[in-house]
Design an enzyme around this catalytic site. Structure first.
Site, PDB file in Angstrom:
ATOM      1  N   GLY D 204       0.792  -1.226   0.000  1.00  0.00           N
ATOM      2  CA  GLY D 204       0.000   0.000   0.000  1.00  0.00           C
ATOM      3  C   GLY D 204       0.819   1.268   0.000  1.00  0.00           C
ATOM      4  N   ASN D 229      -5.919  -7.455  -7.024  1.00  0.00           N
ATOM      5  CA  ASN D 229      -5.592  -7.111  -5.636  1.00  0.00           C
ATOM      6  C   ASN D 229      -4.305  -6.291  -5.562  1.00  0.00           C
ATOM      7  OD1 ASN D 229      -7.791  -8.680  -4.650  1.00  0.00           O
ATOM      8  ND2 ASN D 229      -6.553 -10.513  -5.055  1.00  0.00           N
ATOM      9  N   LEU D 230      -4.418  -5.146  -5.006  1.00  0.00           N
ATOM     10  CA  LEU D 230      -3.311  -4.188  -4.933  1.00  0.00           C
ATOM     11  C   LEU D 230      -2.034  -4.815  -4.361  1.00  0.00           C
ATOM     12  CD1 LEU D 230      -2.548  -1.174  -5.267  1.00  0.00           C
ATOM     13  CD2 LEU D 230      -3.190  -0.886  -2.863  1.00  0.00           C
ATOM     14  N   ASP D 231      -0.954  -4.736  -5.112  1.00  0.00           N
ATOM     15  CA  ASP D 231       0.375  -5.192  -4.667  1.00  0.00           C
ATOM     16  C   ASP D 231       0.441  -6.682  -4.370  1.00  0.00           C
ATOM     17  OD1 ASP D 231       1.163  -2.561  -4.864  1.00  0.00           O
ATOM     18  OD2 ASP D 231       0.847  -2.137  -2.751  1.00  0.00           O
ATOM     19  N   GLU D 232      -0.512  -7.440  -4.877  1.00  0.00           N
ATOM     20  CA  GLU D 232      -0.499  -8.873  -4.600  1.00  0.00           C
ATOM     21  C   GLU D 232      -0.323  -9.716  -5.848  1.00  0.00           C
ATOM     22  OE1 GLU D 232      -3.652 -10.066  -2.000  1.00  0.00           O
ATOM     23  OE2 GLU D 232      -2.961  -8.705  -0.428  1.00  0.00           O
TER      24      GLU D 232
END
Lengths: 286, 286, 286, 286
Positions: D204, D229-232
């Protein structure tokens, strides 16, 4: 810088303001101390705290230990210092805790015997009997203290009673037990743990499996002081190693062992040489 | 630690004996200076030389530059110091020398504009016209000084006449010309070169081809001060990168460019911040 | 990739031309072999030599060792291959040579016992008696073969007679003796040495003192196959560690020990897994 | 291994079983292809999926692109392959997205112009006008597409309409906007993002501030494919740099920039050379 003559080391923290370095170095000079190393740091933040580590030769220094304390007290008071003094000839006593993995213990013992780690090892404690032969190779007493989930508090209470007065700090060399508050509180910032991941990634159990599942390209290890919150204490040292898609979780464990033992040994060395100050859950490493 | 307020930095070297730190810190304190960073080193050898770098805030310090000089002189004399003082608000002027390769220059210019390198760049000099457009992108004057083997001494004499008084130090950002003594002597320990190998391995021309021929598994780059002996000056910074049998000599050049530009920029940063002292063909980097 | 089932590994080198991979993989497939790993390399140079390592499960493979040889021969002949085959269940026998330093030996023995190094250790030979207790901790026969300058050739001849037939390859784990040609020639590209510098920098004796004198900012270690020319054999693995002006020559030795043992262990692992091909004094490491 | 002649690259994944390598290499050999590189991997897990990348010279290969497709189809069907083919002479078109930070963009453009990255850059898109001059230095069209929180979906819809058909993959070179599903879904595993932390640590916003607050001793950067999914998303490349208590959050940003640009460039290079296969949110990098 390694030196085999005995040195005196002052660790100081206090509110920052002009004149601290001048006062400390004048004190040392006035009593015939020759400064060997001096390092300082100031948090450039609102509160602005000042940290200093200064070491000087014991040989030639005019004050006895008891005199040093009394003579330095007015300076400490003037600057509202928290401070401590240590003599390198008084080796710290490191109590080592292990479970079944032997890589960190093997490495610590070899470094200790080779003279890299200036400390005494009064005992090794384990919740398993497995590593007793390794301890005996190095003539170190090994005590088997089983710990059970249901009786953990009582089990660790017995450990505490055993170690108190015998160890200055503790090394968790892959000790696979969570410490009870009673142990943590008895050794504030005096328990070094090696966590087998690059914290804060993969907190808790099975970090290599988690790293494998996530598909990271680097794994790491973290040495930190144990606090009440699992794997969240002040970080002392970290290092990493590259990995790739060919590495199984088992390969990550193998590669990681090399990093774990190196990072733990480094943290222990820093601690024994009084190079670490803790500040707001972070470390200053001089 | 970066700070944007102006600081005063003292660089000191002298024979080691007790009382130096006390004298210097007392001097700073006595004139209302607040020490921001202080580092010291002593060569534990026969001669035992002491080195110190101390920086303190200009704001609040009671002495003007001319007063500082006069007031500090007795202390310097007492301890037989070689010393210098610098003010961070007086940015050093870096003259950059290039040939045809643009990776180091591109990197330096970007870091300079982004504020990483606190210096001015009065000119870029090259023995080729190729990189003039790059210089113009950053509004830096570019001068084409051809250098020919037969007239090298005279050619570099003209360069020297041009740069004197305009630059405080020189950066050889892959300048593919050997410097004549007349230039080297004019800027003692003030000319930073980047050599594209891990010195002392692969001194001289074509280090990547030599590294390829030798079959090394790591290549490196070295930033050093230029002295009379090619590639043998005091080393400031070094770094490396892994390679393997798949890497052609061309691949080594590609990988090496990344290391070269990083190492050169680091050396330049250290130099601009007055963090380097030279001692017996070695550097002390505070 | 680690696997504990027995695998068959082919190492191949031959002039490059189309069809080699197809022929080899067809051969393996035709006899029910399941390829587990396959790697190849071609020197993109005038001669253009092709190198290949392919490993497949022994379980299910239709050919016995003797049959494999006979069946693969025509393919090998067609492509003018130099080739070898190895079975992972037949662990190589590593003869270890040491002098007085124990860090590499301690590390190799620990890794061997922990299962990292798939080999047998039939003996440890030393020109000093010092490390016998360490060998005994691991139940490995230790033989003291003194070597004297004046009688070195005869001394090493006796060693050769002792080891022949007992070891498949040799590990010089900081063996402080130059090997005579009679030993080198008996184990071509089968003797792994660890040199305590980043070759080709600091060839020969006392590399840490030389590194200290030169003022390098990184030190390293190099594992290589021993050839007739001291420290000039094919490099297998290298690694480095940063250092600075605070490090004495003694500190460099301490830091270097960590690199030496890691690099030597890596080279030994690669050798035991048949991952190394030698080509023109360089290695291809698959 | 770099080569400037056109190559054909096959990327294959399928259930593992014997004979795949033999079939693929026979196919290439049968049509006069000379294999330049070949790499494979098998997940040693229950499902056991097989991955392969093989590249061969286009020169001399007997099949035209359309013929290759038709001729390889039966093999692909037999082994239930998912596969793709690419020709290195058909450079991928990379659409670059930026905000205000210029370090990654500067680096990508320099590498691209120096020939390190074999791709075309049809456009640079930004939610700010700031970096237009940089784009113009390299003669690349720059489009300012403001994105507002309230209208983000519509704003990105307009971006999607603009880029479709113009770019083969996207590079988020510190684009400080979360991508809407409509964009992510349009480029599955074709959007490379650089996250300025060592994922999964510090997911994040503001990772450097978080790293500073936690007191880590190493910071890093992660290049990954963007997923819902953010940064995943699947991690492509990671690297780190050491830091210490002297580093402010601002210093971490400065040090981190070096890592970010290096890691992003590496991921882009791997992608343009068709070296990445995605499998269960992980990457296989050949």
């Amino acid at each position: 810088m390694s030196t085999h003559k005995s040195t005196i080391t002052l660790l100081i923290s206090c509110p920052d303001k002009p004149g601290i370095v001048a006062a400390v170095s004048r004190f040392i000079f006035a009593h015939q101390g020759n400064i060997l190393e001096s390092d300082q740091h100031s948090t450039n933040q609102q509160d602005c705290t000042f940290f200093m580590r200064v070491s000087f030769a014991e040989e030639g220094f005019a004050l006895l230990p008891s005199e040093l304390e009394a003579t330095f007290a007015p300076i400490a008071e003037e600057f509202h210092m928290q401070w401590s003094v240590s003599y390198s000839r008084q080796r710290k006593r490191a109590g080592i805790f292990v479970s079944k993995f032997d890589h960190c213990l093997t490495d610590l013992l070899w470094r200790w015997r080779s003279g890299e780690l200036m400390m005494d090892i009064p005992f090794i404690i384990s919740n398993h009997p497995d590593l007793e032969p390794l301890a005996h190779m190095y003539n170190i007493p090994y005590y088997h203290f089983p710990v059970h989930k249901e009786t953990r508090s009582a089990d660790q209470q017995r450990i505490l009673e055993f170690i108190q007065g015998r160890a200055d700090f503790l090394i968790l060399a892959r000790y696979m037990q969570i410490l009870e508050p009673l142990l943590v509180d008895a050794y504030p910032h005096q328990i070094i743990n090696i966590h087998h991941s690059f914290l804060p990634a993969f907190i808790g159990a099975n970090p290599y499996q988690k790293a494998f599942a996530r598909g990271v390209k680097i794994i790491g290890a973290t040495a930190h002081y144990v606090t009440a919150n699992l794997d969240e204490g002040p970080i002392i040292a970290q290092d990493v190693i590259h990995c790739n898609h060919r590495d199984t979780a088992e390969d990550l464990m193998r590669k990681g062992r090399d990093v774990e033992r190196r990072v733990l040994a480094e943290a222990v060395r820093l601690h024994t040489e009084d190079r670490i100050l803790v500040y707001e859950n972070k470390t200053i490493v001089f």
